[in-house]
Design a protein around this motif. Structure first.
Motif, PDB file in Angstrom:
ATOM      1  N   THR B  38       0.246  51.175  11.171  1.00 12.31           N
ATOM      2  CA  THR B  38       0.705  51.424  12.519  1.00 12.31           C
ATOM      3  C   THR B  38       0.811  52.829  12.608  1.00 12.31           C
ATOM      4  OG1 THR B  38       1.751  49.412  12.748  1.00 12.31           O
ATOM      5  CG2 THR B  38       2.100  50.980  14.571  1.00 12.31           C
ATOM      6  N   THR B  51       5.054  49.513  23.572  1.00  5.87           N
ATOM      7  CA  THR B  51       3.534  49.358  23.566  1.00  5.87           C
ATOM      8  C   THR B  51       3.294  48.914  22.115  1.00  5.87           C
ATOM      9  OG1 THR B  51       3.105  50.700  25.357  1.00  5.87           O
ATOM     10  CG2 THR B  51       1.290  50.007  23.931  1.00  5.87           C
ATOM     11  N   THR B  52       3.599  49.911  21.096  1.00  8.52           N
ATOM     12  CA  THR B  52       3.523  49.772  19.875  1.00  8.52           C
ATOM     13  C   THR B  52       4.252  48.539  19.123  1.00  8.52           C
ATOM     14  OG1 THR B  52       3.321  52.000  19.599  1.00  8.52           O
ATOM     15  CG2 THR B  52       3.504  51.009  17.473  1.00  8.52           C
ATOM     16  N   LYS B  54       4.863  45.690  20.686  1.00 15.38           N
ATOM     17  CA  LYS B  54       3.954  44.473  21.083  1.00 15.38           C
ATOM     18  C   LYS B  54       2.857  44.316  20.220  1.00 15.38           C
ATOM     19  CE  LYS B  54       2.024  42.534  25.239  1.00 15.38           C
ATOM     20  NZ  LYS B  54       0.995  42.170  24.743  1.00 15.38           N
ATOM     21  N   THR B  55       2.388  45.575  19.759  1.00 16.12           N
ATOM     22  CA  THR B  55       1.012  45.144  18.897  1.00 16.12           C
ATOM     23  C   THR B  55       1.544  44.635  17.417  1.00 16.12           C
ATOM     24  OG1 THR B  55       0.051  47.212  20.169  1.00 16.12           O
ATOM     25  CG2 THR B  55      -0.901  46.426  17.828  1.00 16.12           C
ATOM     26  N   GLU B  58       2.529  41.132  17.246  1.00 13.60           N
ATOM     27  CA  GLU B  58       1.341  40.030  17.519  1.00 13.60           C
ATOM     28  C   GLU B  58       0.461  40.189  16.344  1.00 13.60           C
ATOM     29  OE1 GLU B  58      -0.531  41.594  21.285  1.00 13.60           O
ATOM     30  OE2 GLU B  58       0.920  40.304  22.567  1.00 13.60           O
ATOM     31  N   GLY B  59       0.599  41.278  15.565  1.00 14.30           N
ATOM     32  CA  GLY B  59      -0.335  41.448  14.498  1.00 14.30           C
ATOM     33  C   GLY B  59       0.684  41.635  13.300  1.00 14.30           C
ATOM     34  N   TYR B 141      10.420  46.840  22.061  1.00 13.11           N
ATOM     35  CA  TYR B 141       9.667  45.548  22.477  1.00 13.11           C
ATOM     36  C   TYR B 141      10.465  44.582  22.898  1.00 13.11           C
ATOM     37  CZ  TYR B 141       6.316  41.920  23.320  1.00 13.11           C
ATOM     38  OH  TYR B 141       5.725  40.777  23.813  1.00 13.11           O
TER      39      TYR B 141
END
Lengths: 639, 276
Positions: B38, B51-52, B54-55, B58-59, B141
């Motif tokens: 990241t 935003t980061t 959330k990524t 999910e990842g 998040y």
């Protein structure tokens, strides 16, 4: 066409090509610029000089080149991972076979020794014949795997060495001893006394198992590392060996190896049955196929229980890894596994039902077969039902959600655990009916024994179904524990019913078993089962290894190679299929070589043994009837 | 024409493998790539962090392997994360939302939401191995799920490198920008009573704490405080709050108690009372 003319044309072509080549080289030299001021002895053109300078610069650069340790190297076209995957899988398949066959060959030999029946000895020898070539192939693929690891994954291999180097010398020594035991066991079959020979067999099995335990430590460490610091530094080799999944894998592999080895040996018998010319040979190989399949299915039935243990240890080590296995990227793999196991159960039951045709008195069980088939099919379908299915928006709307209103209930573990336990119980009933075929119990308490057996089956089925239904009404943490009473009840039922049956059938009247009189397609079923077992091993090997995802050693050494991603299941199944087919090409070679070795004096002894009258009921083969001389006329009707 | 046996066997083998391969193509095909690093920078705003985060959730964080967001019915492996941004500040008395979320990420088995089992790995360690900045983004998040994200790149995150593990004393003071726990009857008292001095590095076992602080001298039958055995069966949060509001003066204790130690003690008391 005139051969001389063709030869002349080829010669002319070669001469022509050589001439053109010489001419081009000469013209190139003459066209190159030469300084008129140079001494005639220095006939160096600017182009030649440039080439020399270039070579000299390269030589200088090579001399000053610094050593850099490569992290990875690539295999062209298929990539390093697929190459090492296939070689490792082939090594494992042959190793499993080499470890399994001595186990049941020794047991069969021991039965022959105790009963003084030469047929058991001949059968054990026949199994052992498959070993020597397989052992060489195991070693060959083992060496290939080692060299490929060193060449393709040098940094990771170096790390494994730093942790496990103390295990290497014992491994090599054990391998040396295994070679000694194996070859003396095979070649010394008729040279040593029976007791000494049996001891050699025990030694072979002990050493083979120890080798597997050491190798298992390496691979399980990669999955569930232990005995190292967070940064990967070794703290204790023994703790690294004794990681979470080491013992579950050891036990799981021993059982799975026996199932796999039995199925491949049965496939060999099927191959020989189909090639057999005489009724005696057919009787022998029919019996051998039956025993091989019996070994395979007997080992296969408790295998799910070992699988539960392994899975629970994976969860105990890391919930993340456990959930990746059952609920993440690999969850759909278990649907493929369900299809495979369903095929195994269907095939195994079908073979047993076909086998009843060679036993007088088996007709009375025929009506039960359609119900057993129905149960096996229903359980198979439930087990293979996915919880969620890929659907279009319209389909989702019609279903009222992601899950089908009816099938969604069958896709959860409560239903699947129930289905697989009933499947195991049904297969066991098939086996029991086969065992009962042509036998009339002589003990006075036989009706009571039958009743008790029936009650045990009914109670067990009720327990399994009760927990299956109750599982829908409790939380996941409670539900997951229900598999234990389900599994235990089935296991205890099989043990209890077998025990009762053994005592009930003592002194039973036995009708004739016409070995060799079984339809040819039963042999193809055995081959299908062997392919399915092998494919299943390949698939489960993939999930075990794939669970590490982008780690060489989970959470410790990360995979930074281009192959660090987890491939699609479709890709994985293609690799497994190619590997399985390669294995069968190679095992075909083993079968052929083994058949060459069977033409000697021992083969005559086997045939002579099969010409003997039926053995007494007390010395029947495991689970089956006696082994009388087959009747050629009846065989002709069936084949 | 008679077909050779070897050919028949080969056909069986090929057809069987082809069938299984075909089944393998029918199931969903998903290629799982290794998590990408990241990109974090000191200039990221709270919105960027959300935003980061959330990524990452999910990842790389693999959070959704076990957690769900917005699932209201059916079985759940781990707690659903919808609304966690508003719940976080109320879970444990004296802990702000940032402190609670940070604690669940760095020490996930310290506090288990009732009805669920432990099992979440610390996200700052392999195999997940998030960096402190990535965890900062995840907290932002999670705050946004039902709450108001307040984390910035400058927010002090408990347990992050360079930050001391929070004692109950530090837990009492909400981190910058965080939502303080509501003051309830039991939880309002400052937990400073149990944290007079710096917490020792190695956590002490509950039994050792009970002995060290001579708890049984007051918590026994016939004494003013309820006997330790009577505490058995109470909820962990209630006991932790009680511990934080302990009336004893700081001088009663020879050393401070870290939050982790206090939690372990509360869990121990809830399970066994004063017994071993």
């Amino acid at each position: 066409m005139n051969k001389r003319l063709v030869l002349g044309a080829v010669v002319a072509l070669v001469v022509g090509l050589a001439g053109v080549s010489w001419l081009a080289r000469t013209m190139n030299d003459r066209l190159s610029y030469r300084s008129p001021n140079r001494v005639s002895g220095e006939q160096v053109t600017p182009r030649e000089q440039a080439l020399r300078d270039q070579a000299e610069a390269q030589a200088q650069a090579d001399k000053s080149k610094k050593y850099e340790e490569a992290e990875y190297r690539r295999v062209p076209v298929i990539g390093s991972r697929v190459a090492i995957w296939m070689v490792a899988q082939l090594h494992l398949l042959f190793a499993a076979f080499v470890l399994a066959v001595p186990l049941f060959a020794l047991i069969i030999e021991f039965i022959g020794y105790k009963t003084k029946d030469p047929r058991y000895d001949a059968l054990a020898y026949e199994f052992t014949k498959l070993l020597s070539t397989s052992f060489s192939l195991t070693a060959t693929f083992g060496a290939a795997l080692t060299f490929m690891l060193i060449a393709l994954y040098p940094k990771f291999t170096n790390y494994l060495m730093s942790v496990f180097s103390p295990t290497f010398l014992p491994y090599v020594l054990l391998f040396f001893f295994e070679a000694g035991f194996l070859y003396s066991y095979y070649y010394g079959w008729h040279s040593f006394s029976k007791r000494v020979h049996l001891l050699l067999g025990v030694g072979l099995n002990l050493v083979g198992t120890a080798i597997m335990f050491i190798a298992n430590a390496w691979l399980t460490f990669m999955m569930t590392p232990n005995g190292v610091s967070e940064a990967g530094a070794k703290i204790s080799t023994w703790e690294a060996v004794r990681n979470y999944t080491w013992m579950p894998i050891n036990i799981h592999r021993i059982i799975a190896n026996v199932a796999f080895g039995g199925s491949v040996a049965a496939a060999y018998a099927a191959f020989q049955f189909l090639r057999a010319k005489t009724p005696e040979e057919k009787a022998h190989y029919d019996w051998m196929g039956y025993i091989g399949n019996f070994v395979a299915i007997s080992a296969f039935l408790p295998l799910p229980f070992a699988g539960y243990w392994l899975a629970s240890e994976i969860y105990a080590f890391s919930q993340t890894m456990g959930l990746t296995m059952m609920g993440g990227a690999f969850s759909w793999l278990f649907i493929i596994q369900a299809v495979l196991i369903g095929c195994l159960f269907l095939g195994a039951n079908y073979y047993l039902w076909l086998g009843m045709g060679r036993i007088d008195g088996a007709e009375r069980f025929r009506p039960a077969i359609k119900y057993l088939l129905g149960l096996v099919t229903v359980c198979f379908m439930i087990w293979a039902t996915p919880h969620s299915i890929i659907s279009t928006v319209d389909e989702v709307q019609k279903m009222g959600g992601a899950n089908h209103p009816m099938l969604g209930f069958l896709g959860v573990m409560s239903a699947k655990n129930t289905a697989v336990n009933i499947l195991i119980l049904t297969t066991y009933v098939s086996f029991l009916l086969y065992r009962r075929s042509g036998r009339i119990p002589g003990v006075p308490w036989a009706p009571l024994g039958n009743l008790i057996q029936f009650v045990i089956f009914a109670v067990t089925a009720a327990i399994v179904i009760f927990f299956g239904i109750y599982g829908y009404f409790v939380e996941a943490a409670v539900r997951i524990k229900f598999s234990v009473p389900q599994v235990l009840s089935v296991l205890l039922a099989m043990i209890a019913v077998t025990t009762i049956d053994v005592f009930m059938m003592r002194g039973a009247k036995q009708t004739e078993v016409r070995w060799g009189q079984i339809p040819n397609h039963a042999q193809y079923v055995l081959i299908f089962l062997a392919v399915t077992f092998t494919w299943l091993m390949g698939l489960m090997g993939y999930v075990r290894s794939g669970l590490r995802q982008h780690w060489h050693v989970y959470g410790v050494i990360r995979d930074n190679s281009p192959d660090a991603f987890t491939p699609t299941l479709g890709f994985a199944t293609r690799v497994v299929s190619v590997t399985v087919l390669l294995f069968f090409v190679l095992i075909g070679l083993v079968f052929w070589l083994a058949s060459l070795a069977g033409k000697g004096a021992h083969h005559g002894a086997v045939e002579a043994a099969h010409g003997e009258p039926p053995m007494p009921a007390a010395t029947q083969p495991p689970g089956g009837g006696a082994l009388p001389a087959p009747s050629p006329s009846a065989e002709a009707d069936l084949v | 024409m008679k077909v050779p046996i070897v050919l028949k066997i080969a056909v069986i083998a090929v057809l069987s493998t082809a069938f299984y391969t075909y089944v393998g193509q029918l199931v969903p095909q998903k290629e799982v790539q290794p998590p990408e690093e990241t990109k974090m920078s000191a200039t990221m705003t709270t919105a960027d962090l959300v935003t980061t985060g959330k990524t990452i959730v999910e990842g790389k964080g693999s959070c959704l392997t076990c957690h769900t967001i917005g699932k209201t019915s059916g079985p759940m492996r781990f707690p659903d994360l919808a609304g966690v941004g508003s719940r976080a500040a109320t879970r444990i008395a004296g802990m702000s939302d940032i402190q609670y979320i940070a604690d669940t990420l760095y020490n996930p088995n310290d506090f288990i939401v009732p009805g669920f089992s432990p099992g979440m790995p610390p996200v700052n360690k392999p195999p997940i191995g998030l960096t402190d900045d990535e965890i900062r983004a995840v907290i932002a998040y999670l705050q946004s799920l039902g709450g108001t994200p307040t984390v910035t790149m400058q927010t002090a995150i408990p347990y992050a490198a360079g930050s001391a593990a929070p004692t109950t004393e530090t837990a009492a003071a909400p981190a910058e920008g965080s939502t303080a726990a509501p003051a309830g009857a039991e939880v309002a008292a400052a937990p400073a009573a149990v944290a007079a001095a710096a917490a020792p590095a190695a956590p002490r076992a509950p039994d050792a704490l009970l002995t060290q602080f001579q708890c049984a001298s007051c918590h026994a039958a016939g004494k003013p405080a309820p006997a330790l055995e009577q505490l058995s069966g109470k909820g962990e949060p209630e006991l932790l709050a009680g511990l934080a509001a302990h009336p004893a003066t700081p001088s009663h204790f020879e050393a401070a108690m870290s939050l982790a130690e206090a939690r372990a003690l509360a869990r121990h008391l809830a399970r066994k009372g004063g017994g071993a």
